[in-house]
Design an enzyme around this catalytic site. Structure first.
Site, PDB file in Angstrom:
ATOM      1  N   LYS A   9       3.711 -11.461   7.137  1.00 38.34           N
ATOM      2  CA  LYS A   9       2.898 -10.924   8.235  1.00 38.34           C
ATOM      3  C   LYS A   9       1.723 -11.858   8.545  1.00 38.34           C
ATOM      4  CE  LYS A   9       4.232  -6.171   7.054  1.00 38.34           C
ATOM      5  NZ  LYS A   9       3.775  -4.768   6.912  1.00 38.34           N
ATOM      6  N   TYR A  49      10.069  -2.634  14.457  1.00 31.72           N
ATOM      7  CA  TYR A  49       9.486  -1.420  13.884  1.00 31.72           C
ATOM      8  C   TYR A  49       9.790  -0.163  14.702  1.00 31.72           C
ATOM      9  CZ  TYR A  49       6.885  -3.883  10.214  1.00 31.72           C
ATOM     10  OH  TYR A  49       6.532  -4.596   9.102  1.00 31.72           O
ATOM     11  N   PHE A  57       0.147   5.403  12.673  1.00 28.75           N
ATOM     12  CA  PHE A  57      -0.228   4.006  12.436  1.00 28.75           C
ATOM     13  C   PHE A  57       0.534   3.010  13.324  1.00 28.75           C
ATOM     14  CE2 PHE A  57       3.106   5.085   9.308  1.00 28.75           C
ATOM     15  CZ  PHE A  57       4.015   4.052   9.513  1.00 28.75           C
ATOM     16  N   THR A  91       5.203   0.108  -0.505  1.00 29.08           N
ATOM     17  CA  THR A  91       4.423  -0.017   0.727  1.00 29.08           C
ATOM     18  C   THR A  91       2.919   0.083   0.471  1.00 29.08           C
ATOM     19  OG1 THR A  91       6.259   1.110   1.820  1.00 29.08           O
ATOM     20  CG2 THR A  91       4.208   0.898   3.069  1.00 29.08           C
ATOM     21  N   ARG A 102       2.855  -7.327  -3.405  1.00 31.99           N
ATOM     22  CA  ARG A 102       1.802  -6.400  -2.988  1.00 31.99           C
ATOM     23  C   ARG A 102       0.921  -5.991  -4.162  1.00 31.99           C
ATOM     24  NH1 ARG A 102       5.846  -2.922   0.956  1.00 31.99           N
ATOM     25  NH2 ARG A 102       5.568  -4.148   2.868  1.00 31.99           N
ATOM     26  N   ASN A 112      -0.268  -5.453   4.264  1.00 26.60           N
ATOM     27  CA  ASN A 112       0.439  -5.578   2.989  1.00 26.60           C
ATOM     28  C   ASN A 112       1.367  -6.785   2.905  1.00 26.60           C
ATOM     29  OD1 ASN A 112       2.467  -4.618   4.582  1.00 26.60           O
ATOM     30  ND2 ASN A 112       2.711  -2.659   3.526  1.00 26.60           N
ATOM     31  N   HIS A 115       7.116  -8.002   5.112  1.00 27.24           N
ATOM     32  CA  HIS A 115       8.128  -7.017   5.485  1.00 27.24           C
ATOM     33  C   HIS A 115       9.446  -7.414   4.835  1.00 27.24           C
ATOM     34  CE1 HIS A 115      10.799  -4.476   7.870  1.00 27.24           C
ATOM     35  NE2 HIS A 115      11.565  -5.545   7.966  1.00 27.24           N
ATOM     36  N   GLU A 126      17.846  -6.689  11.759  1.00 29.08           N
ATOM     37  CA  GLU A 126      16.581  -7.428  11.770  1.00 29.08           C
ATOM     38  C   GLU A 126      16.802  -8.939  11.747  1.00 29.08           C
ATOM     39  OE1 GLU A 126      14.402  -5.727   8.508  1.00 29.08           O
ATOM     40  OE2 GLU A 126      14.116  -3.817   9.554  1.00 29.08           O
TER      41      GLU A 126
HETATM   42  P1  IDP Z   1       7.651  -1.084   4.177  1.00 28.57           P
HETATM   43  O1  IDP Z   1       6.969  -2.273   4.823  1.00 28.57           O
HETATM   44  O2  IDP Z   1       7.344  -1.006   2.718  1.00 28.57           O
HETATM   45  O3  IDP Z   1       9.117  -1.013   4.473  1.00 28.57           O
HETATM   46  P2  IDP Z   1       7.358   1.122   6.058  1.00 28.57           P
HETATM   47  O4  IDP Z   1       7.258   2.545   5.653  1.00 28.57           O
HETATM   48  O5  IDP Z   1       8.625   0.648   6.689  1.00 28.57           O
HETATM   49  O6  IDP Z   1       6.967   0.226   4.789  1.00 28.57           O
HETATM   50  O7  IDP Z   1       6.145   0.857   7.053  1.00 28.57           O
HETATM   51  C1  IDP Z   1       6.094  -0.333   7.819  1.00 28.57           C
HETATM   52  C2  IDP Z   1       4.699  -0.904   7.780  1.00 28.57           C
HETATM   53  O8  IDP Z   1       3.806  -0.019   8.458  1.00 28.57           O
HETATM   54  C3  IDP Z   1       4.115  -1.032   6.377  1.00 28.57           C
HETATM   55  O9  IDP Z   1       4.498  -2.212   5.734  1.00 28.57           O
HETATM   56  C4  IDP Z   1       2.626  -1.010   6.650  1.00 28.57           C
HETATM   57  O10 IDP Z   1       2.162  -2.284   7.090  1.00 28.57           O
HETATM   58  C5  IDP Z   1       2.537  -0.042   7.829  1.00 28.57           C
HETATM   59  N1  IDP Z   1       2.211   1.299   7.343  1.00 28.57           N
HETATM   60  C6  IDP Z   1       3.045   2.180   6.746  1.00 28.57           C
HETATM   61  N2  IDP Z   1       2.421   3.317   6.419  1.00 28.57           N
HETATM   62  C7  IDP Z   1       1.141   3.154   6.831  1.00 28.57           C
HETATM   63  C8  IDP Z   1      -0.020   3.985   6.778  1.00 28.57           C
HETATM   64  O11 IDP Z   1       0.004   5.116   6.287  1.00 28.57           O
HETATM   65  N3  IDP Z   1      -1.175   3.450   7.326  1.00 28.57           N
HETATM   66  C9  IDP Z   1      -1.228   2.206   7.879  1.00 28.57           C
HETATM   67  N4  IDP Z   1      -0.161   1.397   7.942  1.00 28.57           N
HETATM   68  C10 IDP Z   1       1.008   1.858   7.417  1.00 28.57           C
HETATM   69 MG    MG Z   2      10.136  -0.658   6.263  1.00 26.36          MG
END
Ligand code: IDP
Ligand code: MG
Length: 138
Positions: A9, A49, A57, A91, A102, A112, A115, A126
């Site tokens: 990212k 996404y 978010f 996550t 992470r 974080n 991806h 993807e």
């Molecule tokens: P992942 O990246 O571990 O697969 P996902 O649930 O697919 O996690 O969420 C995609 C991205 O959205 C996360 O990597 C994070 O950057 C962001 N995200 C997810 N949940 C939250 C949240 O509760 N607050 C802010 N950003 C979030």
């Molecule tokens: Mg994801």
């Protein structure tokens, strides 16, 4: 052989962690079969996404993902999809164990660093957002 998309990212590029992140996948033994540095368009970020559209978010996520250059990579190896997710970690970085990307390098869920595709179907979908088949051969 299984392939997966891993995306560094914008904060990963800005923090100078590209080499650090790539080396973790290399050391595990995965093969790098695709690599691009690019800035995501709004359309591509929404395509990546789409599953999160409507969540609180989501606007911040799309704004963040288009805020600077990212590194898109395809890694190949046995069990690469779940294996890459293990290297990346959960996550929420507060839950991510030391030894994961992470767990070692992140405090904020919204920044974080990485991806990683979460299933065979998402990996195929993807990868095709960023790479054409012929670009990964050879
Ligand atoms: P992942 O990246 O571990 O697969 P996902 O649930 O697919 O996690 O969420 C995609 C991205 O959205 C996360 O990597 C994070 O950057 C962001 N995200 C997810 N949940 C939250 C949240 O509760 N607050 C802010 N950003 C979030
Ligand atoms: Mg994801």
């Amino acid at each position: 052989m299984e392939t997966t998309l891993v995306l560094i990212k914008p904060e990963g590029v800005a923090r100078g962690l590209v080499g650090e992140i790539i080396s973790r996948f290399e050391r595990k033994g995965y093969e790098l079969v695709g690599l691009k540095l690019l800035r995501l368009t709004q359309e591509k970020a929404e395509e990546l996404y789409g599953e999160h559209r409507g969540k609180p978010f989501y606007p911040e996520l799309i704004g963040h993902m288009t805020s600077g250059k990212v590194v898109a990579m395809v890694w190949r190896g046995p069990g690469a999809i779940s294996g890459a997710r293990k290297i990346i970690g959960p996550t929420d970085p507060r839950e991510a164990p030391p030894g994961t990307i992470r767990g070692d390098l992140v405090l904020e869920v919204g920044a974080n660093l990485v991806h990683g595709s979460d299933s065979l179907a998402s990996a195929q979908r993807e990868i095709s957002i960023f790479f054409q088949k012929g670009e990964m051969e050879g």
